[in-house]
Design an enzyme around this catalytic site. Structure first.
Site, PDB file in Angstrom:
ATOM      1  NE  ARG A 104      -2.530   1.135   3.557  1.00 19.66           N
ATOM      2  CZ  ARG A 104      -3.302   1.651   4.497  1.00 19.66           C
ATOM      3  NH1 ARG A 104      -4.584   1.833   4.272  1.00 19.66           N
ATOM      4  NH2 ARG A 104      -2.801   1.953   5.681  1.00 19.66           N
ATOM      5  CB  THR A 108      -1.951   7.205  -3.339  1.00 23.91           C
ATOM      6  OG1 THR A 108      -1.372   5.897  -3.335  1.00 23.91           O
ATOM      7  CG2 THR A 108      -0.984   8.172  -3.997  1.00 23.91           C
ATOM      8  CG  ASP A 200      -0.748  -8.534  10.258  1.00 22.17           C
ATOM      9  OD1 ASP A 200      -0.618  -7.387   9.819  1.00 22.17           O
ATOM     10  OD2 ASP A 200      -0.353  -9.552   9.637  1.00 22.17           O
ATOM     11  CG  ASP A 203       2.556  -9.380  11.996  1.00 24.16           C
ATOM     12  OD1 ASP A 203       3.491  -9.489  11.189  1.00 24.16           O
ATOM     13  OD2 ASP A 203       2.154  -8.276  12.420  1.00 24.16           O
TER      14      ASP A 203
HETATM   15  N1  URA Z   1      -5.229  -7.811   7.288  1.00 23.32           N
HETATM   16  C1  URA Z   1      -5.090  -8.610   8.370  1.00 23.32           C
HETATM   17  O1  URA Z   1      -4.175  -9.404   8.436  1.00 23.32           O
HETATM   18  N2  URA Z   1      -5.966  -8.475   9.380  1.00 23.32           N
HETATM   19  C2  URA Z   1      -6.997  -7.617   9.355  1.00 23.32           C
HETATM   20  O2  URA Z   1      -7.786  -7.571  10.298  1.00 23.32           O
HETATM   21  C3  URA Z   1      -7.133  -6.804   8.199  1.00 23.32           C
HETATM   22  C4  URA Z   1      -6.237  -6.915   7.178  1.00 23.32           C
END
Ligand code: URA
Length: 209
Positions: A104, A108, A200, A203
């Site tokens: 990302r 922008t 995430d 992660d």
């Molecule tokens: N990406 C992720 O890994 N978790 C989220 O909650 C949103 C996007």
């Protein structure tokens, strides 16, 4: 068309609950992602075309079914989509694999491609995109656009959890894509995380936090 399937099967919901749990460790998390993806693949491929074939069993002649239509291309969106790849391959071992890397742009907020490698004959294949968390839908919509640009016309998306915002985005821009998910959650929070979600996904898959 606007198709979304939330798989309410008890096995899927049980595993999804374990996946969400903050006490689930990396090893378990990976295993659950793999198992959930396998179960979602079963659902996502429900409408693959089949044809009759004549075979001999050890006992007699019979008519059996064989998948007849296009071959499959599996395209994980990097990096978290990679955690789902083996789950699909364990059911569709002959599939080709494409990779879509997007990040990302923080100014922008638009997704920018940094690595894309797709099967040369993707236009002739049923495409299954893998993205565990369909959040804003920005990167997923860009990935769908990318495979369409390469000629794909039959596209399914398997996600573990989706936010209503992400589903709405894909429906708006790519209404022909069939979305298959284990859970549709309440909303996105101010940081763009799906809530209640699972945190995430990258992660938690790779232990990077
Ligand atoms: N990406 C992720 O890994 N978790 C989220 O909650 C949103 C996007």
């Amino acid at each position: 068309m606007n198709r979304v399937t939330e798989v309410r099967h008890p096995l899927v919901q049980h595993k999804l609950g374990l996946l969400r749990d903050v006490t689930t460790n990396t090893h378990m998390f990976r295993q659950l992602v793999n198992e959930l993806t396998l179960l979602l693949t079963y659902e996502a491929t429900m409408d693959l075309a089949t044809e009759d074939v004549e075979i001999e069993t050890p006992l007699e002649h019979t008519t059996a079914q064989r998948i007849s239509g296009k071959k499959v291309a599996i395209c994980p969106i990097l990096r978290a989509g990679m955690g789902m790849l083996d789950g699909v391959l364990s059911l569709i071992s002959g599939a080709r694999v494409g990779f879509i890397g997007l990040y990302r742009n923080e100014e922008t907020l638009e997704p920018v491609e940094y690595y894309v490698k797709l099967p040369a004959d993707i236009a002739a294949r049923d495409v299954i995109l893998l993205d565990p968390m369909l959040a804003t839908g920005n990167s997923t919509a860009a990935a769908v656009a990318r495979v369409k640009e390469a000629g794909a016309t039959s596209i399914r998306l398997i996600a573990l959890i989706a936010a209503p915002e992400g589903i709405e985005r894909i429906h708006r821009e790519h209404p022909e894509v069939h979305i298959v998910v284990a859970g549709i959650d309440r909303e996105l929070n101010e940081k763009g995380y799906i809530v209640p979600g699972l945190g995430d996904a990258g992660d938690r898959l790779y232990g990077t936090k």
